[in-house]
Design a protein around this motif. Structure first.
Motif, PDB file in Angstrom:
ATOM      1  N   SER A 118      17.305  47.000  -1.861  1.00 53.07           N
ATOM      2  CA  SER A 118      17.361  46.655  -0.428  1.00 53.07           C
ATOM      3  C   SER A 118      17.433  47.318   0.276  1.00 53.07           C
ATOM      4  N   LYS A 119      19.375  46.724   0.715  1.00 53.72           N
ATOM      5  CA  LYS A 119      19.943  46.826   2.048  1.00 53.72           C
ATOM      6  C   LYS A 119      20.041  44.938   2.709  1.00 53.72           C
ATOM      7  N   ALA A 120      20.090  43.882   1.433  1.00 59.70           N
ATOM      8  CA  ALA A 120      19.104  42.200   1.806  1.00 59.70           C
ATOM      9  C   ALA A 120      20.518  41.819   2.194  1.00 59.70           C
ATOM     10  N   MET A 121      20.294  40.490   3.131  1.00 61.90           N
ATOM     11  CA  MET A 121      21.507  39.310   2.745  1.00 61.90           C
ATOM     12  C   MET A 121      20.951  38.934   1.713  1.00 61.90           C
ATOM     13  N   LEU A 122      22.417  38.678   0.636  1.00 62.55           N
ATOM     14  CA  LEU A 122      21.433  37.211  -0.414  1.00 62.55           C
ATOM     15  C   LEU A 122      22.207  36.537  -0.241  1.00 62.55           C
ATOM     16  N   SER A 123      21.573  35.038  -0.460  1.00 63.50           N
ATOM     17  CA  SER A 123      22.251  33.816   0.104  1.00 63.50           C
ATOM     18  C   SER A 123      22.212  33.058  -1.260  1.00 63.50           C
ATOM     19  N   GLY A 124      22.777  32.392  -1.738  1.00 66.78           N
ATOM     20  CA  GLY A 124      23.114  32.082  -3.089  1.00 66.78           C
ATOM     21  C   GLY A 124      22.681  30.561  -2.752  1.00 66.78           C
ATOM     22  N   VAL A 125      22.033  30.069  -3.505  1.00 72.10           N
ATOM     23  CA  VAL A 125      21.259  28.104  -3.522  1.00 72.10           C
ATOM     24  C   VAL A 125      21.670  27.817  -4.727  1.00 72.10           C
ATOM     25  N   PHE A 126      22.463  26.882  -4.755  1.00 72.90           N
ATOM     26  CA  PHE A 126      23.042  26.164  -5.147  1.00 72.90           C
ATOM     27  C   PHE A 126      22.736  25.180  -4.937  1.00 72.90           C
ATOM     28  N   LEU A 127      21.919  24.327  -6.054  1.00 71.70           N
ATOM     29  CA  LEU A 127      20.715  23.219  -6.373  1.00 71.70           C
ATOM     30  C   LEU A 127      21.792  21.982  -6.934  1.00 71.70           C
ATOM     31  N   GLU A 128      21.867  21.068  -6.352  1.00 66.51           N
ATOM     32  CA  GLU A 128      23.042  19.986  -6.948  1.00 66.51           C
ATOM     33  C   GLU A 128      22.524  18.493  -6.641  1.00 66.51           C
ATOM     34  N   SER A 129      21.222  18.359  -7.346  1.00 62.30           N
ATOM     35  CA  SER A 129      20.225  17.050  -6.899  1.00 62.30           C
ATOM     36  C   SER A 129      21.114  16.577  -7.135  1.00 62.30           C
ATOM     37  N   PHE A 130      21.243  15.116  -6.374  1.00 61.34           N
ATOM     38  CA  PHE A 130      22.089  13.656  -6.767  1.00 61.34           C
ATOM     39  C   PHE A 130      21.668  12.665  -8.361  1.00 61.34           C
ATOM     40  N   LEU A 131      20.498  13.386  -8.759  1.00 63.41           N
ATOM     41  CA  LEU A 131      20.176  12.883  -9.992  1.00 63.41           C
ATOM     42  C   LEU A 131      20.766  13.765 -11.317  1.00 63.41           C
TER      43      LEU A 131
ATOM     44  N   ALA B 163      34.276  14.273 -11.391  1.00 60.11           N
ATOM     45  CA  ALA B 163      35.654  15.283 -11.148  1.00 60.11           C
ATOM     46  C   ALA B 163      34.933  16.867 -11.762  1.00 60.11           C
ATOM     47  N   GLY B 164      34.995  16.104 -13.154  1.00 59.10           N
ATOM     48  CA  GLY B 164      34.541  17.691 -13.685  1.00 59.10           C
ATOM     49  C   GLY B 164      33.528  18.316 -13.719  1.00 59.10           C
ATOM     50  N   ASP B 165      32.051  18.458 -13.184  1.00 59.26           N
ATOM     51  CA  ASP B 165      30.794  18.649 -12.770  1.00 59.26           C
ATOM     52  C   ASP B 165      31.132  19.549 -11.151  1.00 59.26           C
ATOM     53  N   GLU B 166      31.973  18.831 -10.418  1.00 63.53           N
ATOM     54  CA  GLU B 166      32.754  19.484  -9.246  1.00 63.53           C
ATOM     55  C   GLU B 166      33.551  20.653  -8.934  1.00 63.53           C
ATOM     56  N   GLN B 167      33.646  20.675 -10.498  1.00 65.13           N
ATOM     57  CA  GLN B 167      34.704  21.825 -10.421  1.00 65.13           C
ATOM     58  C   GLN B 167      34.301  22.855 -10.812  1.00 65.13           C
ATOM     59  N   ARG B 168      33.028  22.744 -12.361  1.00 67.08           N
ATOM     60  CA  ARG B 168      32.278  23.472 -12.944  1.00 67.08           C
ATOM     61  C   ARG B 168      31.539  24.209 -11.358  1.00 67.08           C
ATOM     62  N   ARG B 169      30.944  23.349 -10.281  1.00 63.02           N
ATOM     63  CA  ARG B 169      29.982  23.969  -9.718  1.00 63.02           C
ATOM     64  C   ARG B 169      30.761  24.725  -8.486  1.00 63.02           C
TER      65      ARG B 169
END
Length: 279
Positions: A28-41, A66-72
């Protein structure tokens, strides 16, 4: 240039969603936005994992965070690398509040939201359609492309049509967002009551419209209950198919595309599903 927002769970990154997102953005020759959902819950660990000999351990909690942040961060890096290799325009958003509300906000400013059919943005695994997907579809401000976990090249497009504005609107939005699929085999499916005359609703008008965009499309008329007949028919198609459907909300004029119909398609068919409804 169009904008496509692809939603990801950074703790359970979907390679299938990434592959579909790259393909759609490239084509589509589009801009792709990667939305990484990181609910604090939402974290990868459970409360019991934080418990030490003296109760809740701050040291354990910090280690798990820290482990979660590394994975994200690793998930974001995979996305970045794939976009660079594909030579597409892209950006990344790390939304860290309530996941659903953040994605709905993203949909206001996107031409299309793309998301995996299995996403829950939580610890829990659910059968399709997940509650997160149901809630997203009920309130989204843009069309949504639901994709399976494993990428397959799209070989055929099926447009579901019932003569109501909602189904035509979905076809319009699909044509706008994914014009590169016009060259694929295209089939329009409609269902009539067995007691009624078997004819396409507003036949001359819909065929005139379809001919402008899909001149080689074929038409299939089914008889019976729409939900049963459509699902049964789609299961007979051997090619990798993408299905386009109309309204999702209850209360819409179309009796086909109330939430139960879309739910059934997601539950019974592991295929890409383009959903758009006019409000």
């Amino acid at each position: 240039m169009k904008k496509i927002s692809a939603a990801f769970d950074g703790l359970k990154f979907s390679e299938g969603t990434l592959a579909y997102a790259i393909k759609v953005a490239e084509s589509s020759k589009a801009m792709l936005s990667g939305v990484f959902l990181e609910s604090f819950l939402y974290h990868s660990y459970k409360i019991i994992d934080m418990v030490g000999s003296q109760g809740i351990s701050q040291a354990k909690m910090n280690h798990l965070l820290a482990g979660d942040e590394q994975r994200r961060q690793h998930s974001v890096a995979i996305f970045d690398e794939a976009c660079k290799n594909a030579h597409i325009s892209y950006t990344t958003h790390r939304d860290k509040s309530f996941a659903l509300q953040e994605l709905l906000k993203e949909s206001v400013y996107s031409d299309l939201v793309l998301i995996g059919a299995d996403e829950t943005i939580s610890h829990f695994e659910e059968e399709r359609p997940t509650q997160f997907i149901r809630d997203l579809l009920a309130e989204t401000q843009s069309p949504v492309l639901i994709v399976p976990r494993i990428y397959k090249e799209i070989e055929k497009v099926v447009l579901l049509y019932d003569g109501k504005p909602s189904s035509v609107y979905a076809i319009k939005m699909f044509n706008y967002m994914m014009p590169w699929l016009r060259s694929k085999e295209t089939e329009i499916i409609s269902v009539t009551d067995p007691k009624e005359t078997q004819e396409l609703p507003d036949e001359s008008l819909i065929k005139e419209f379809i001919t402008c965009h899909y001149p080689d499309a074929v038409y299939s008329m089914l008889k019976g209950d729409a939900e049963d007949e459509i699902v049964t028919y789609l299961k007979t198609i051997k090619k990798n198919v993408l299905v386009v459907t109309g309204a999702y909300k209850r209360g819409q004029v179309s009796r086909w595309f109330k939430s139960s119909m879309a739910d059934l398609l997601m539950k019974e068919l592991n295929i890409p599903l383009f959903i758009a409804h006019n409000k």
